[in-house]
Enzyme design. Structure first.
Site, PDB file in Angstrom:
ATOM      1  CG  HIS A 251      -1.999  -1.072   1.157  1.00  0.00           C
ATOM      2  ND1 HIS A 251      -2.538  -1.547  -0.020  1.00  0.00           N
ATOM      3  CD2 HIS A 251      -2.615  -1.781   2.161  1.00  0.00           C
ATOM      4  CE1 HIS A 251      -3.438  -2.476   0.259  1.00  0.00           C
ATOM      5  NE2 HIS A 251      -3.494  -2.656   1.553  1.00  0.00           N
TER       6      HIS A 251
ATOM      7  CG  HIS B 211      -7.689  -0.637   2.276  1.00  0.00           C
ATOM      8  ND1 HIS B 211      -8.284  -1.305   3.321  1.00  0.00           N
ATOM      9  CD2 HIS B 211      -6.689  -1.429   1.850  1.00  0.00           C
ATOM     10  CE1 HIS B 211      -7.634  -2.439   3.516  1.00  0.00           C
ATOM     11  NE2 HIS B 211      -6.664  -2.546   2.637  1.00  0.00           N
TER      12      HIS B 211
ATOM     13  CD  GLU C 298      -8.062  -3.867  -0.509  1.00  0.00           C
ATOM     14  OE1 GLU C 298      -6.896  -3.615  -0.849  1.00  0.00           O
ATOM     15  OE2 GLU C 298      -8.333  -4.690   0.392  1.00  0.00           O
TER      16      GLU C 298
END
Ligand code: GLA
Length: 358
Positions: A106, A180, A317
């Site tokens: 991420h 997210h 996602e």
């Protein structure tokens, strides 16, 4: 229809952060902060018209700054994992922050979820919009190129939350952006999500190795606990003795969407029977990571004094496949100067009653 702005707090370096409330004609409300371009709350009616917040999150900025669950944020510059925190692009090797064992996750230690974005209210034909922009510097977390990113959240009167992403770079780089958000359609804090019924429009998924990096195979879901081509309760097979479920302690995988690239296509649909709430996810992206909250602790202090439990939320996602920069056979995540990264995802809310009444 209205957008209200209020202070959300200050970061350690005394930068002020705001909270924006978008309210549509039905009273559906989205709350977004410019810290991490984060969706903080989404309040939608159940089948009886009672409002409920279906997004997990925190009440204070401080908890977002210290939090590690990526609640509601925009993940980037590269959402999901890059193996060993390394990739090569045009014969140059890049070394990224390793923040998930050896892997990069991420966007690294200071990903887009920890950035303070510039926010501006905009009016769009479809509804109320909040535009968030961020400049990610050349070399940040190891990535090449100054990357200029824009994310627009639009709340329509049809109870759709649309997210339009775009980005451009002054050097070749890689980009993969997603939201997210953790959803619980019964309401955030109302138990786990194991009885939600999920459909994913995908015949294949990308199996992973022990560190959750795709092996490269696009495997058929047929006959496996990964087959959500028909609506199936999330908890029905989650604890089966299946190597992929054991590795991720549940679902934490990328599905290969059945779709043509570039068009906004149905990707997933989730229904929660008690509230009657239905979430549909549409996207232009080739993949979707379904994460069943396996790494959530059992008593996370969330909004309004609620405690979030293990598997108390699920994420869908929309994204390019994990580790694409090291997988020439996966759809490319390279962004060259002069080109534009563009991606749209839409979350649409209805209820069982409103669907059958139509
Ligand atoms: C993603 C990852 C998970 C986990 C969460 C955040 O969904 O795939 O493994 O890291 O983010 O906790």
């Amino acid at each position: 229809m209205d957008i209200k702005k209020q202070p959300f707090g200050q970061t350690n370096d005394m930068t002020g952060v705001d909270l924006y409330k978008l309210i549509n004609l039905n009273g559906t409300e989205a709350r977004i902060t410019n810290y991490g371009a984060t969706l903080v709350a989404l309040t939608v009616a159940d089948r009886n018209g009672n409002p409920g917040d279906v997004i997990l999150g925190y009440d204070s900025l401080e908890e977002y700054v210290n939090g590690s669950n990526y609640f509601g944020c925009i993940a980037g510059r590269y959402a999901n994992r890059i193996a060993g925190g390394r990739f090569r692009l045009n014969d140059t090797a890049y070394i990224l922050a390793q923040n998930d064992g050896e892997n990069h996750l991420h966007g690294g230690v200071h990903g887009f979820d920890k950035a303070i974005w510039q926010a501006r209210k905009i009016e769009k034909d479809e509804g109320l919009g909040l535009e968030l922009t961020h400049l990610s510097q050349d070399g940040e977390e190891g990535y090449p190129g100054n990357l200029s990113v824009t994310v627009i959240y639009t709340l329509t009167d049809k109870d759709e939350l649309r997210i339009d992403y775009s980005a451009s770079s002054d050097r070749p780089t890689v980009v993969n952006l997603t939201n997210h958000a953790y959803f619980n359609l019964a309401g955030a804090g109302c138990g786990d999500i194991l009885d939600h019924e999920l459909m994913i429009n995908a015949d294949r998924f990308t199996p992973v190795d022990k560190s959750l990096i795709p092996t490269g195979e696009l495997r058929s879901v047929r006959g496996t606990p990964f087959d959500f081509t028909r609506p199936t309760v999330i908890g029905a097979r989650i604890d089966r003795d299946h190597d992929q479920l054991l590795i991720a302690q549940g679902y934490d995988h990328n599905w290969v969407l059945n779709k043509a690239l570039g068009r906004l296509c149905p990707a997933a649909r989730v229904m929660e029977r008690n509230s009657g709430r239905i979430l549909e996810v549409h996207t232009t992206q080739p993949g979707i990571q379904f994460y069943s909250g396996n790494f959530m602790g059992n008593r996370i202090a969330g909004k309004t004094g609620q405690l979030y439990h293990h598997r108390g939320g699920f994420c869908l996602e929309t994204q390019h496949f994990p580790d694409s920069p090291n997988r020439p056979d996966f759809p490319s995540t390279v962004l060259d100067p002069g080109s534009r990264y563009e991606h749209t995802t839409m979350y649409k809310f209805t209820t069982e009653l409103s669907v059958s009444a139509q």
